[in-house]
Write a protein that holds these residues in place. Sequence first.
Motif, PDB file in Angstrom:
ATOM      1  N   GLN A 205       0.818  -1.218   0.000  1.00 42.40           N
ATOM      2  CA  GLN A 205       0.000   0.000   0.000  1.00 42.40           C
ATOM      3  C   GLN A 205       0.851   1.268   0.000  1.00 42.40           C
ATOM      4  O   GLN A 205       0.426   2.293  -0.524  1.00 42.40           O
ATOM      5  N   MET A 209      -0.148   3.512  -3.142  1.00 46.69           N
ATOM      6  CA  MET A 209      -1.049   4.536  -2.659  1.00 46.69           C
ATOM      7  C   MET A 209      -1.269   5.665  -3.664  1.00 46.69           C
ATOM      8  O   MET A 209      -2.395   6.099  -3.920  1.00 46.69           O
ATOM      9  N   VAL A 212      -3.769   4.873  -6.368  1.00 45.08           N
ATOM     10  CA  VAL A 212      -5.157   4.842  -5.901  1.00 45.08           C
ATOM     11  C   VAL A 212      -5.678   6.252  -5.639  1.00 45.08           C
ATOM     12  O   VAL A 212      -6.866   6.540  -5.818  1.00 45.08           O
ATOM     13  N   GLN A 213      -4.787   7.162  -5.233  1.00 49.52           N
ATOM     14  CA  GLN A 213      -5.208   8.547  -5.003  1.00 49.52           C
ATOM     15  C   GLN A 213      -5.794   9.192  -6.261  1.00 49.52           C
ATOM     16  O   GLN A 213      -6.574  10.135  -6.169  1.00 49.52           O
ATOM     17  N   LEU A 307      -6.245   7.136   1.267  1.00 48.37           N
ATOM     18  CA  LEU A 307      -6.878   5.827   1.178  1.00 48.37           C
ATOM     19  C   LEU A 307      -7.697   5.603   2.437  1.00 48.37           C
ATOM     20  O   LEU A 307      -7.335   6.063   3.516  1.00 48.37           O
ATOM     21  N   GLU A 378     -11.530  10.476   0.550  1.00 50.64           N
ATOM     22  CA  GLU A 378     -10.976   9.128   0.581  1.00 50.64           C
ATOM     23  C   GLU A 378     -11.427   8.284  -0.608  1.00 50.64           C
ATOM     24  O   GLU A 378     -12.558   8.395  -1.064  1.00 50.64           O
ATOM     25  N   TYR A 379     -10.503   7.454  -1.048  1.00 47.36           N
ATOM     26  CA  TYR A 379     -10.827   6.368  -1.953  1.00 47.36           C
ATOM     27  C   TYR A 379     -10.637   5.061  -1.192  1.00 47.36           C
ATOM     28  O   TYR A 379      -9.689   4.937  -0.406  1.00 47.36           O
ATOM     29  N   GLU A 381      -9.173   1.682  -0.291  1.00 46.33           N
ATOM     30  CA  GLU A 381      -7.812   1.214  -0.568  1.00 46.33           C
ATOM     31  C   GLU A 381      -7.789   0.181  -1.686  1.00 46.33           C
ATOM     32  O   GLU A 381      -6.853   0.132  -2.483  1.00 46.33           O
TER      33      GLU A 381
END
Length: 439
Positions: A205, A209, A212-213, A307, A378-379, A381
Motif C-alpha cells: 500500500q 497509494m 489509488v489517489q 486511502l 478518501e478512496y 484502498e
Amino acid sequence: MKKIISLSLAGTLLVGLSTGCATTKDAVKGGSGAASSGDNKPVTLKMTVLPDDQDTFKLVLDEFKKENPNINVQIDTIPQQQYYDKLRLQLSSGEDIDLIGGNMDVFLDTGILEPLDDYIKKSNMDVSGFGPLYDNLKVNDKTYGLPYRKSNWMLYYNKTLFDQMNVPYPKADMTWDEFREQAKKMTKGEGANKIYGAFLHPWAQTWYMQAVQTGASIIDKDLTPFKKALQFRMDMENDGSIMSWAEQITTSAHYNSAFQKGNVAMNLIGDWHVAQLRQAEQEKKISFDWDVVPVPHPPGVPANTSLATPVSLMLNKNSKHKDEAFKVLQFMTGAKGAKIFASKGFLTGYTNDEIRKAYIGDGSMKPKNIHYFVEQKEYPEYPLLPGVKNILVNNVYKQEGEMALTKAETVDQAIQKIGERVQKEWADKYAKDFKASKK
C-alpha cells in the motif's frame, strides 16, 4: 477527472452459503417479514464485532437502549486471528447472529448479507455524513453494509529533527515529488546514526497509494499509474532517503519503532499511529515533538486525498428481527454512534461538525493538526470485492512488488506479471460474477 469505483455484483455467486439467499424484492417489502416484531415486545439480538471495537460498541449500546428499551443486544467477539474464518463458519452453519461487524468484502461471496437500501429509505436515514464512501461501498448498486469506522493515512513528522536541521516543516499541500525533495534534505549521516528523510513501510500500500489517489484500482487493466508508483519507491531508495526494502526485511524494521527511535523525519502510515505515539509519550519512550500533515498527492489530485479502509456493520439476511436489527445498525453507524466512536479516537464512517469536534478533542493532546484526519477525501484502498484483499493485496501486489524492490525483476516486468496474475488468480475466478465499473 477523478475516477470513482462503482462496484457491481452479479447475483449468481450470492448463493455461497447453505442458508440460501433472499432476493432484494423479498428482503424488505414494507418491512422485514412476519418474523420481525413491530409491536414493541422485547427482542434480543446478537451482534459479533471485532475485539478492538467491542468496548466502544457497548458504550454506544448504552445510549441506544435509552431510546429503544425493548431491544436488547448481546455483543460477542472472536479473537482477531480467527475472526473472519470462524465467523464465516458460524454464519454458514446457521448460527443465530443478527448483526455482523468487519470488512464487508469478506462476506460478499456468502450470500448472507441483507441489502439495506429499502431499510434506509423507509427510515429516512440521513446518509450524507458518509460522503463518497456511501456510494463507493455499494455492490451491484446495493448497500450491504454501512461503515462505523475507517482507517486513513497521514504523514507524521518529527518536528524536532526539522528544527535541528533548520528545514521548513512539510506542507499540507505537497506533491509526491516535493515529498521526495523534502526527504533528501532531511537525510544525513551513515550507518546506525543515519537520519532518514522518510520511512515507507514494506506493505504494498505504501507504494501503490499514489496510484489509488488518482482513482485508479488495483484490478484495472491499465496499470500505468501503478508502474509510476512502484518506480517512485525505487527512486527514493536510490536517493538513500528511505531505508531500502531489503534492509527493512533483514533488520525487521517497523514503522512504529523506527519513528520512535528519532532518526526518521517523516513517516507515512495510518491513523492508528496516533494512539501508538501517545502511548509512547505517556511511557516516556519519546521526547521529540511531532505532528501530522496530509499524505503527499499526485499532480492534479486535491490535497488531503487519502486511502480509506472502511469497517462496516452488516445485517444477516436470516435474522428473525430485521427491523430491530436495522435500528441498531442505523444508530451504531449514524451520527449518534459515530460521536461516541469519535470521542474514543476512532475515525468514523459518518461525520459532521459535532463528530469532528469529538474526534479532535480539546487540543490538549498531540498531534496539533489532528483535524486533517476528519477533512480528508478518501478512496477505498482496494475494490471491496471477494478475493481482492486476500489474493491481490496480500499476495500478487506484495510478491511482485518485492521482486522489483529486490531487483529480481524490472518495474516493467513486475507490473506486467501483476496484470497477468490479476487475470489468472482473481478475474478468472470472480470477474464473471463480480464486476467493477468506473464512473
